[in-house]
Design a protein around this motif. Sequence first.
Motif, PDB file in Angstrom:
ATOM      1  N   GLU A  76       0.836  -1.199   0.000  1.00 15.22           N
ATOM      2  CA  GLU A  76       0.000   0.000   0.000  1.00 15.22           C
ATOM      3  C   GLU A  76       0.873   1.251   0.000  1.00 15.22           C
ATOM      4  O   GLU A  76       0.358   2.364   0.092  1.00 15.22           O
ATOM      5  CB  GLU A  76      -0.950  -0.021   1.195  1.00 15.22           C
ATOM      6  CG  GLU A  76      -1.951  -1.179   1.083  1.00 15.22           C
ATOM      7  CD  GLU A  76      -2.973  -1.200   2.186  1.00 15.22           C
ATOM      8  OE1 GLU A  76      -3.630  -0.160   2.403  1.00 15.22           O
ATOM      9  OE2 GLU A  76      -3.118  -2.259   2.826  1.00 15.22           O
ATOM     10  N   ASP A  77       2.184   1.061  -0.130  1.00 15.16           N
ATOM     11  CA  ASP A  77       3.145   2.160  -0.198  1.00 15.16           C
ATOM     12  C   ASP A  77       3.103   2.770  -1.601  1.00 15.16           C
ATOM     13  O   ASP A  77       3.769   2.301  -2.528  1.00 15.16           O
ATOM     14  CB  ASP A  77       4.550   1.636   0.131  1.00 15.16           C
ATOM     15  CG  ASP A  77       5.614   2.712   0.125  1.00 15.16           C
ATOM     16  OD1 ASP A  77       5.315   3.866  -0.255  1.00 15.16           O
ATOM     17  OD2 ASP A  77       6.764   2.386   0.473  1.00 15.16           O
ATOM     18  N   THR A  78       2.295   3.812  -1.765  1.00 13.33           N
ATOM     19  CA  THR A  78       2.117   4.418  -3.091  1.00 13.33           C
ATOM     20  C   THR A  78       3.413   5.019  -3.621  1.00 13.33           C
ATOM     21  O   THR A  78       3.616   5.060  -4.831  1.00 13.33           O
ATOM     22  CB  THR A  78       1.010   5.490  -3.072  1.00 13.33           C
ATOM     23  OG1 THR A  78       1.304   6.455  -2.064  1.00 13.33           O
ATOM     24  CG2 THR A  78      -0.351   4.866  -2.809  1.00 13.33           C
ATOM     25  N   LYS A  79       4.291   5.457  -2.734  1.00 10.65           N
ATOM     26  CA  LYS A  79       5.579   5.996  -3.173  1.00 10.65           C
ATOM     27  C   LYS A  79       6.368   4.913  -3.901  1.00 10.65           C
ATOM     28  O   LYS A  79       6.922   5.156  -4.977  1.00 10.65           O
ATOM     29  CB  LYS A  79       6.357   6.530  -1.976  1.00 10.65           C
ATOM     30  CG  LYS A  79       7.691   7.136  -2.333  1.00 10.65           C
ATOM     31  CD  LYS A  79       8.423   7.663  -1.110  1.00 10.65           C
ATOM     32  CE  LYS A  79       9.793   8.180  -1.487  1.00 10.65           C
ATOM     33  NZ  LYS A  79      10.580   8.571  -0.312  1.00 10.65           N
ATOM     34  N   GLN A  80       6.414   3.716  -3.342  1.00  6.48           N
ATOM     35  CA  GLN A  80       7.133   2.605  -3.964  1.00  6.48           C
ATOM     36  C   GLN A  80       6.472   2.213  -5.290  1.00  6.48           C
ATOM     37  O   GLN A  80       7.159   1.948  -6.278  1.00  6.48           O
ATOM     38  CB  GLN A  80       7.190   1.392  -3.029  1.00  6.48           C
ATOM     39  CG  GLN A  80       7.955   0.216  -3.583  1.00  6.48           C
ATOM     40  CD  GLN A  80       9.418   0.520  -3.864  1.00  6.48           C
ATOM     41  OE1 GLN A  80      10.025   1.372  -3.239  1.00  6.48           O
ATOM     42  NE2 GLN A  80       9.986  -0.193  -4.810  1.00  6.48           N
ATOM     43  N   LEU A  81       5.152   2.195  -5.336  1.00  5.24           N
ATOM     44  CA  LEU A  81       4.447   1.850  -6.562  1.00  5.24           C
ATOM     45  C   LEU A  81       4.694   2.895  -7.653  1.00  5.24           C
ATOM     46  O   LEU A  81       4.827   2.556  -8.827  1.00  5.24           O
ATOM     47  CB  LEU A  81       2.950   1.683  -6.295  1.00  5.24           C
ATOM     48  CG  LEU A  81       2.593   0.493  -5.392  1.00  5.24           C
ATOM     49  CD1 LEU A  81       1.101   0.475  -5.108  1.00  5.24           C
ATOM     50  CD2 LEU A  81       3.054  -0.826  -5.996  1.00  5.24           C
ATOM     51  N   ASN A  82       4.781   4.164  -7.258  1.00  9.83           N
ATOM     52  CA  ASN A  82       5.086   5.223  -8.227  1.00  9.83           C
ATOM     53  C   ASN A  82       6.509   5.089  -8.762  1.00  9.83           C
ATOM     54  O   ASN A  82       6.768   5.374  -9.934  1.00  9.83           O
ATOM     55  CB  ASN A  82       4.866   6.607  -7.615  1.00  9.83           C
ATOM     56  CG  ASN A  82       3.396   6.940  -7.489  1.00  9.83           C
ATOM     57  OD1 ASN A  82       2.562   6.449  -8.247  1.00  9.83           O
ATOM     58  ND2 ASN A  82       3.062   7.782  -6.532  1.00  9.83           N
ATOM     59  N   ILE A  83       7.435   4.655  -7.916  1.00  7.97           N
ATOM     60  CA  ILE A  83       8.813   4.426  -8.359  1.00  7.97           C
ATOM     61  C   ILE A  83       8.828   3.332  -9.429  1.00  7.97           C
ATOM     62  O   ILE A  83       9.471   3.482 -10.471  1.00  7.97           O
ATOM     63  CB  ILE A  83       9.726   4.055  -7.168  1.00  7.97           C
ATOM     64  CG1 ILE A  83       9.949   5.279  -6.274  1.00  7.97           C
ATOM     65  CG2 ILE A  83      11.045   3.467  -7.645  1.00  7.97           C
ATOM     66  CD1 ILE A  83      10.635   4.971  -4.955  1.00  7.97           C
ATOM     67  N   ILE A  84       8.098   2.250  -9.187  1.00  9.72           N
ATOM     68  CA  ILE A  84       8.024   1.147 -10.149  1.00  9.72           C
ATOM     69  C   ILE A  84       7.386   1.638 -11.453  1.00  9.72           C
ATOM     70  O   ILE A  84       7.859   1.329 -12.548  1.00  9.72           O
ATOM     71  CB  ILE A  84       7.225  -0.041  -9.574  1.00  9.72           C
ATOM     72  CG1 ILE A  84       7.923  -0.606  -8.339  1.00  9.72           C
ATOM     73  CG2 ILE A  84       6.985  -1.113 -10.631  1.00  9.72           C
ATOM     74  CD1 ILE A  84       9.323  -1.112  -8.568  1.00  9.72           C
TER      75      ILE A  84
END
Length: 124
Positions: A76-84
């Motif tokens: 649920e870490d949107t920052k990590q998902l945005n990095i991907i």
Amino acid sequence: MAEQFSNAQPIYLQLVQRICRQIVRREVQPGDKLPSVRDLAVQFGVNPNTIQRVNMELERMGIVESRRGQGMFVTEDTKQLNIIRDQLRDEHITRFTNEMRELGYTEEEIISGVQNFLRNEKGQ
């Protein structure tokens, strides 16, 4: 039904990329539970050990989290998902621009071509 895989890259990496694309496209939402190892192995027509390796790689990348006794869940870490998401975009742009340069196009021609394509696509 078994999936089609390329011989150019290990199957587990192809599956990692497919799952990442599903997450980026929001086909799989943050916090969603991924299917079990057995279910994914049947879905993709691969050995369960391959799916275990996929899960380990996704977890290493910070895309999924293992919850003891419950399974694997999309972070649920949107920052990590945005990095991907940004990494996937950059990989596609790099591949596209390298191919265009190999064909002899200049930076200006590439930019102009993309802009024209997007304008025409909007008009359809």
